[in-house]
Design a protein around this motif. Sequence first.
Motif, PDB file in Angstrom:
ATOM      1  N   VAL A 265       0.848  -1.200   0.000  1.00  0.00           N
ATOM      2  CA  VAL A 265       0.000   0.000   0.000  1.00  0.00           C
ATOM      3  C   VAL A 265       0.882   1.248   0.000  1.00  0.00           C
ATOM      4  O   VAL A 265       0.625   2.228  -0.711  1.00  0.00           O
ATOM      5  CB  VAL A 265      -0.963  -0.010   1.215  1.00  0.00           C
ATOM      6  CG1 VAL A 265      -1.755   1.280   1.306  1.00  0.00           C
ATOM      7  CG2 VAL A 265      -1.917  -1.187   1.124  1.00  0.00           C
ATOM      8  N   GLN A 266       1.960   1.199   0.783  1.00  0.00           N
ATOM      9  CA  GLN A 266       2.898   2.329   0.873  1.00  0.00           C
ATOM     10  C   GLN A 266       3.600   2.565  -0.464  1.00  0.00           C
ATOM     11  O   GLN A 266       3.726   3.703  -0.921  1.00  0.00           O
ATOM     12  CB  GLN A 266       3.924   1.992   1.971  1.00  0.00           C
ATOM     13  CG  GLN A 266       4.526   3.192   2.689  1.00  0.00           C
ATOM     14  CD  GLN A 266       3.466   4.198   3.113  1.00  0.00           C
ATOM     15  OE1 GLN A 266       2.438   3.825   3.636  1.00  0.00           O
ATOM     16  NE2 GLN A 266       3.719   5.480   2.845  1.00  0.00           N
ATOM     17  N   GLU A 267       4.029   1.475  -1.103  1.00  0.00           N
ATOM     18  CA  GLU A 267       4.721   1.591  -2.410  1.00  0.00           C
ATOM     19  C   GLU A 267       3.807   2.250  -3.438  1.00  0.00           C
ATOM     20  O   GLU A 267       4.222   3.104  -4.209  1.00  0.00           O
ATOM     21  CB  GLU A 267       5.113   0.193  -2.917  1.00  0.00           C
ATOM     22  CG  GLU A 267       6.462  -0.278  -2.397  1.00  0.00           C
ATOM     23  CD  GLU A 267       6.757  -1.716  -2.821  1.00  0.00           C
ATOM     24  OE1 GLU A 267       7.683  -2.290  -2.229  1.00  0.00           O
ATOM     25  OE2 GLU A 267       6.069  -2.243  -3.726  1.00  0.00           O
ATOM     26  N   LEU A 268       2.547   1.831  -3.412  1.00  0.00           N
ATOM     27  CA  LEU A 268       1.563   2.376  -4.354  1.00  0.00           C
ATOM     28  C   LEU A 268       1.356   3.869  -4.085  1.00  0.00           C
ATOM     29  O   LEU A 268       1.328   4.691  -5.016  1.00  0.00           O
ATOM     30  CB  LEU A 268       0.246   1.607  -4.193  1.00  0.00           C
ATOM     31  CG  LEU A 268      -0.862   1.952  -5.163  1.00  0.00           C
ATOM     32  CD1 LEU A 268      -0.441   1.680  -6.592  1.00  0.00           C
ATOM     33  CD2 LEU A 268      -2.116   1.129  -4.830  1.00  0.00           C
ATOM     34  N   ALA A 269       1.241   4.220  -2.796  1.00  0.00           N
ATOM     35  CA  ALA A 269       1.042   5.633  -2.432  1.00  0.00           C
ATOM     36  C   ALA A 269       2.227   6.461  -2.912  1.00  0.00           C
ATOM     37  O   ALA A 269       2.062   7.558  -3.442  1.00  0.00           O
ATOM     38  CB  ALA A 269       0.855   5.758  -0.925  1.00  0.00           C
ATOM     39  N   CYS A 270       3.469   5.921  -2.760  1.00  0.00           N
ATOM     40  CA  CYS A 270       4.674   6.647  -3.194  1.00  0.00           C
ATOM     41  C   CYS A 270       4.672   6.818  -4.707  1.00  0.00           C
ATOM     42  O   CYS A 270       5.016   7.876  -5.220  1.00  0.00           O
ATOM     43  CB  CYS A 270       5.938   5.890  -2.791  1.00  0.00           C
ATOM     44  SG  CYS A 270       6.261   6.009  -1.065  1.00  0.00           S
ATOM     45  N   LEU A 271       4.279   5.749  -5.412  1.00  0.00           N
ATOM     46  CA  LEU A 271       4.283   5.797  -6.883  1.00  0.00           C
ATOM     47  C   LEU A 271       3.374   6.913  -7.393  1.00  0.00           C
ATOM     48  O   LEU A 271       3.702   7.609  -8.351  1.00  0.00           O
ATOM     49  CB  LEU A 271       3.812   4.440  -7.441  1.00  0.00           C
ATOM     50  CG  LEU A 271       3.762   4.344  -8.955  1.00  0.00           C
ATOM     51  CD1 LEU A 271       5.149   4.046  -9.519  1.00  0.00           C
ATOM     52  CD2 LEU A 271       2.787   3.261  -9.408  1.00  0.00           C
ATOM     53  N   LEU A 272       2.228   7.083  -6.726  1.00  0.00           N
ATOM     54  CA  LEU A 272       1.225   8.025  -7.234  1.00  0.00           C
ATOM     55  C   LEU A 272       1.289   9.401  -6.566  1.00  0.00           C
ATOM     56  O   LEU A 272       0.568  10.310  -6.963  1.00  0.00           O
ATOM     57  CB  LEU A 272      -0.182   7.435  -7.048  1.00  0.00           C
ATOM     58  CG  LEU A 272      -0.455   6.089  -7.736  1.00  0.00           C
ATOM     59  CD1 LEU A 272      -1.836   5.585  -7.400  1.00  0.00           C
ATOM     60  CD2 LEU A 272      -0.293   6.205  -9.253  1.00  0.00           C
ATOM     61  N   ALA A 273       2.177   9.529  -5.572  1.00  0.00           N
ATOM     62  CA  ALA A 273       2.211  10.792  -4.802  1.00  0.00           C
ATOM     63  C   ALA A 273       2.666  11.950  -5.677  1.00  0.00           C
ATOM     64  O   ALA A 273       3.548  11.806  -6.518  1.00  0.00           O
ATOM     65  CB  ALA A 273       3.146  10.638  -3.606  1.00  0.00           C
ATOM     66  N   ASP A 274       2.024  13.095  -5.468  1.00  0.00           N
ATOM     67  CA  ASP A 274       2.432  14.371  -6.096  1.00  0.00           C
ATOM     68  C   ASP A 274       2.395  14.382  -7.617  1.00  0.00           C
ATOM     69  O   ASP A 274       3.052  15.212  -8.233  1.00  0.00           O
ATOM     70  CB  ASP A 274       3.854  14.776  -5.633  1.00  0.00           C
ATOM     71  CG  ASP A 274       3.914  14.851  -4.125  1.00  0.00           C
ATOM     72  OD1 ASP A 274       2.885  15.204  -3.525  1.00  0.00           O
ATOM     73  OD2 ASP A 274       4.973  14.525  -3.548  1.00  0.00           O
TER      74      ASP A 274
END
Length: 366
Positions: A265-274
Amino acid sequence: MKIKHYTAGTLQEAMVKVKNDLGRDAVILHTRRFKQGGIFGFFGKDLFEVTATLEAKVPSAGTGPKRETAPGLPNNRASALEAEMSQLRQAVEAALLTQHLPKERTNSKLKDLLLRNDVEPLVADKLLQDVLRQVPGGTDTPEARHCLEQRLCQCLSRTEGIKLAGGKPKNVALLGPTGVGKTTTIAKLAANFTLIEEKRVALITADTYRIAAVEQLKTYGEIIGVPVEVVFTREELADALARHADKDLILIDTAGSSPRNDKQVQELACLLADLPDLEKHLVISATTKPRDAMDIIARFAPREGAYKLIITKVDESDTLGAIVNIMYNTQGVLSYVTKGQSVPDDIELADAQKLAALILREQNYA
Ligand SMILES: Nc1nc2c(ncn2[C@@H]2O[C@H](COP(=O)(O)OP(=O)(O)OP(=O)(O)O)[C@@H](O)[C@H]2O)c(=O)[nH]1
Ligand SMILES: [Mg+2]
């Protein structure tokens, strides 16, 4: 003083026995929980015993004639016991009261209908309370049914599909648990926007966990006639978006992740962040258990209102209450509903009126 003992599987059942036998004036003297049967105290069945009497009314503290202290008990201990008994009595009476609420309130046809649709009991109660405020005559009337339909519509009314930006690409990422239909839904959306709305569409997949996932999207891309990019990192994703700045719509497929897997979930959030102007659509299957659905939303879309919801597989679920539960309990906006495996047909814009009518008629999309 005649003392009687009543035993049952729950405290509530034991209290019902007391009330049935001794009436509402019964005085509860003692309750206890004990095990029956079993070996060395294990595996026994839990039972509750209530000791009650009718004759010895215990006057409430501070009122009535001064009572004598029970022999052997100091005054403060006796009043502590008395207070405890009074609390217990109040708690039991409250429990009995809810058990014997008029049928209209706890077991109306409309409530049954909502429960059969898998609307959570608490949500059903709240919706029906709203109905009763407007139609005080009870919930089993045509007026109440009509009012409930309106209330359901209102609850499901936050709907909006993908709105193209005009002049610049609209970036849309689909995310959610594994196997809910993210890639198939992307294919349905791509086909509809390309073939029916004649828009320029590009697909990007960040699902590089499985070779088959990339092949799946590439195959759809070839059939529909749209370019497909594969990205492994945030930087590659940003580059791919920049390369398709001439498109109307860029759909981003992501790897399915378990909501219980923090790392994914964290990796996905980082990929899509900003990412600039990225609209996230959280994909949830209509077959998901209510509690799991709330968990998925909490994990994937912790910021209220910052996401849209696509509900898939409504054709596989007998009931549509899961959508009501989600919409009642969150600030999410419903975008699409998918109702089968067929690309591009089995997708439609979420429609609050249609959903409310299907729920009240106890029908689904199948
Ligand atoms: N009945 C039904 N099946 C669907 C629907 N949408 C997708 N499916 C099926 O669900 C299965 C999984 O679909 P995918 O699109 O691969 O799901 P995904 O979320 O991309 O899966 P992962 O990438 O593995 O996380 C496929 O067999 C689809 O045909 C739907 O609305 N109804
Ligand atoms: Mg997929």
